[in-house]
Design a protein around this motif. Structure first.
Motif, PDB file in Angstrom:
ATOM      1  N   LEU A   1      15.309  56.779  19.451  1.00  9.21           N
ATOM      2  CA  LEU A   1      15.084  56.905  21.444  1.00  9.21           C
ATOM      3  C   LEU A   1      16.856  57.065  21.585  1.00  9.21           C
ATOM      4  N   SER A   2      17.411  58.338  21.714  1.00 11.67           N
ATOM      5  CA  SER A   2      18.403  58.498  21.076  1.00 11.67           C
ATOM      6  C   SER A   2      19.533  58.456  22.350  1.00 11.67           C
ATOM      7  N   LEU A   3      20.879  57.541  22.655  1.00 15.01           N
ATOM      8  CA  LEU A   3      21.866  57.807  23.740  1.00 15.01           C
ATOM      9  C   LEU A   3      22.339  58.976  23.810  1.00 15.01           C
ATOM     10  N   ILE A   4      22.696  59.451  24.814  1.00 16.02           N
ATOM     11  CA  ILE A   4      23.639  60.823  24.743  1.00 16.02           C
ATOM     12  C   ILE A   4      24.969  59.866  25.119  1.00 16.02           C
ATOM     13  N   THR A   5      26.065  60.489  24.263  1.00 14.36           N
ATOM     14  CA  THR A   5      27.035  59.662  24.292  1.00 14.36           C
ATOM     15  C   THR A   5      28.234  60.520  24.189  1.00 14.36           C
ATOM     16  N   ASN A   6      28.409  62.531  24.204  1.00 15.24           N
ATOM     17  CA  ASN A   6      29.123  63.005  24.678  1.00 15.24           C
ATOM     18  C   ASN A   6      27.746  64.450  24.750  1.00 15.24           C
ATOM     19  N   HIS A   7      28.801  65.138  24.711  1.00 16.24           N
ATOM     20  CA  HIS A   7      28.182  66.793  24.909  1.00 16.24           C
ATOM     21  C   HIS A   7      28.629  67.374  23.613  1.00 16.24           C
ATOM     22  N   ALA A   8      27.918  68.118  22.921  1.00 17.15           N
ATOM     23  CA  ALA A   8      28.348  69.434  22.023  1.00 17.15           C
ATOM     24  C   ALA A   8      29.486  70.130  22.072  1.00 17.15           C
ATOM     25  N   PRO A   9      30.696  70.684  21.363  1.00 18.76           N
ATOM     26  CA  PRO A   9      31.965  71.600  21.920  1.00 18.76           C
ATOM     27  C   PRO A   9      30.773  72.849  22.801  1.00 18.76           C
ATOM     28  N   SER A  10      29.119  73.123  21.883  1.00 17.87           N
ATOM     29  CA  SER A  10      28.664  74.467  23.149  1.00 17.87           C
ATOM     30  C   SER A  10      29.011  74.405  24.231  1.00 17.87           C
ATOM     31  N   VAL A  11      28.712  73.124  24.546  1.00 19.74           N
ATOM     32  CA  VAL A  11      28.568  72.561  26.131  1.00 19.74           C
ATOM     33  C   VAL A  11      29.669  72.320  26.969  1.00 19.74           C
ATOM     34  N   SER A  12      30.770  71.090  25.776  1.00 23.17           N
ATOM     35  CA  SER A  12      32.127  70.808  26.882  1.00 23.17           C
ATOM     36  C   SER A  12      33.037  71.526  26.440  1.00 23.17           C
ATOM     37  N   GLY A  13      33.136  72.854  25.447  1.00 19.81           N
ATOM     38  CA  GLY A  13      33.973  73.053  24.760  1.00 19.81           C
ATOM     39  C   GLY A  13      35.438  72.212  24.292  1.00 19.81           C
ATOM     40  N   GLY A  14      34.795  71.270  24.189  1.00 18.21           N
ATOM     41  CA  GLY A  14      35.610  70.476  23.326  1.00 18.21           C
ATOM     42  C   GLY A  14      35.656  69.503  21.982  1.00 18.21           C
ATOM     43  N   GLY A  15      35.697  68.557  21.346  1.00 19.45           N
ATOM     44  CA  GLY A  15      35.257  67.931  20.396  1.00 19.45           C
ATOM     45  C   GLY A  15      35.265  66.287  20.523  1.00 19.45           C
ATOM     46  N   ALA A  16      34.595  65.253  20.127  1.00 14.94           N
ATOM     47  CA  ALA A  16      34.192  64.005  19.934  1.00 14.94           C
ATOM     48  C   ALA A  16      34.965  63.618  18.907  1.00 14.94           C
ATOM     49  N   GLU A  17      35.120  61.822  19.303  1.00 16.10           N
ATOM     50  CA  GLU A  17      35.079  61.300  18.686  1.00 16.10           C
ATOM     51  C   GLU A  17      34.574  59.993  18.465  1.00 16.10           C
ATOM     52  N   HIS A  18      34.838  58.881  17.166  1.00 19.94           N
ATOM     53  CA  HIS A  18      34.169  57.704  16.937  1.00 19.94           C
ATOM     54  C   HIS A  18      34.086  56.957  18.290  1.00 19.94           C
ATOM     55  N   GLY A  19      35.599  56.639  18.681  1.00 23.86           N
ATOM     56  CA  GLY A  19      35.498  55.930  19.780  1.00 23.86           C
ATOM     57  C   GLY A  19      35.254  55.839  20.131  1.00 23.86           C
ATOM     58  N   SER A  20      35.233  56.873  21.604  1.00 27.60           N
ATOM     59  CA  SER A  20      34.352  57.352  22.520  1.00 27.60           C
ATOM     60  C   SER A  20      33.314  56.858  22.717  1.00 27.60           C
ATOM     61  N   VAL A  21      31.874  57.572  21.307  1.00 30.43           N
ATOM     62  CA  VAL A  21      31.235  56.752  21.246  1.00 30.43           C
ATOM     63  C   VAL A  21      30.551  56.280  21.350  1.00 30.43           C
ATOM     64  N   ILE A  22      31.337  54.969  20.919  1.00 28.73           N
ATOM     65  CA  ILE A  22      30.724  53.790  20.715  1.00 28.73           C
ATOM     66  C   ILE A  22      31.281  53.228  22.358  1.00 28.73           C
ATOM     67  N   ARG A  23      31.668  53.478  23.005  1.00 28.46           N
ATOM     68  CA  ARG A  23      32.026  52.598  24.213  1.00 28.46           C
ATOM     69  C   ARG A  23      30.686  52.940  25.800  1.00 28.46           C
ATOM     70  N   THR A  24      30.691  54.341  24.786  1.00 28.30           N
ATOM     71  CA  THR A  24      29.571  55.279  25.862  1.00 28.30           C
ATOM     72  C   THR A  24      28.441  54.339  25.838  1.00 28.30           C
ATOM     73  N   GLY A  25      27.836  53.791  24.260  1.00 32.38           N
ATOM     74  CA  GLY A  25      26.532  53.509  24.000  1.00 32.38           C
ATOM     75  C   GLY A  25      26.662  52.180  24.476  1.00 32.38           C
ATOM     76  N   GLU A  26      27.352  51.641  24.096  1.00 33.60           N
ATOM     77  CA  GLU A  26      27.569  49.735  25.212  1.00 33.60           C
ATOM     78  C   GLU A  26      27.113  50.016  26.749  1.00 33.60           C
ATOM     79  N   LYS A  27      27.427  51.175  27.586  1.00 32.78           N
ATOM     80  CA  LYS A  27      26.585  51.367  28.610  1.00 32.78           C
ATOM     81  C   LYS A  27      25.250  52.034  28.550  1.00 32.78           C
TER      82      LYS A  27
END
Length: 252
Positions: free
Chosen positions: A209-235
């Protein structure tokens, strides 16, 4: 380890940001990873390294609170060792949860994806056993259908797609994200494949089961960082709780 044997048929590995799922479980016993032969402590932030015997709606389950990754210097077999331990404890099914980056604009952050199959780079890091012929999917279709039914009965929304696995530890570049899309992938992650490989080797039914925690840079135009991934995971934990409860309760 002996006190955990035969106590539960379902094991769940908790990925990044999903450790909060423990709060939905009545915990009966906690055992550190290092007590188990070949199971090492995680080194990544947010991964505890505990094997937990607990109950959800009075139904027993085993939790692996903390994920092991190949980028921590582990082999496929070492990173996938929770699957071996789950089998040794008598579990029949293994649910792998993970954080994943969406490769599609219509796959929203906060949604859950149930992968149908997995593609990896480097390509085919594990070999078929001699005589197996054409490669078989690592994800159990039988278990996948059980998850779909459990989600439906509990009112949890699931999307489907193909998972792209890379060793990490860095997130995908825009070019790598586009390449993954060309390979047919819907979301990307650095986890899941090792446990799937070991689960197949030991005869354990496994799915992701994959929780979508961010969009890849090809979609968002930006990057991701571990802290935001963890916060989204909790939701995503409440929906995960519904799905796991549905699996434990069966068709009832």
């Amino acid at each position: 380890m002996e006190e955990l044997k035969g106590r539960a048929e379902l094991a769940v590995v908790l990925g990044s940001g999903l450790g909060a799922f423990e709060r939905l479980v009545q915990i009966d016993r906690e055992v550190p990873y290092r007590v188990f032969d070949g199971l090492s402590d995680p080194t990544v932030e947010g991964h505890k390294g505990l094997v937990i015997l607990g109950r959800s709606e009075e139904c027993p389950l085993i939790l692996f609170s903390g994920r092991l990754h190949c980028y921590e210097g582990l082999s496929i077999e070492e990173a996938g060792s929770p699957a071996r331990i789950a089998s040794e404890l008598g579990c029949k099914r293994l649910l792998l949860t993970q954080a994943a980056g969406s490769l599609r604009r219509d796959l929203a952050v906060g949604s859950w994806m149930l992968p149908k199959d997995i593609v990896s780079l480097p390509l085919r890091p594990i070999a078929n056993r001699p005589g197996e012929g054409v490669g078989r999917a690592l994800i159990s279709e039988t278990f996948r259908l059980e998850i779909i039914d459990a989600a439906r009965r509990r009112g949890a929304q699931l999307r489907e797609g193909i998972l792209f696995w890379a060793t990490g530890p860095c997130y995908e570049t825009p070019a790598e994200s586009l390449a993954a899309v060309e390979l047919g992938a819907s979301a990307a992650s650095m986890s899941g494949l090792p446990e799937l490989a070991v689960a197949r080797a030991v005869g354990l039914e496994a799915a992701v089961l994959s929780l979508i925690t961010n969009h890849a840079p090809s979609v968002s135009g930006g990057g991701a960082e571990h802290g935001s991934v963890i916060r989204t995971g909790e939701k995503g934990v409440p929906a995960l709780g519904d799905i796991v409860a549905g699996l434990l309760s069966g068709g009832g």
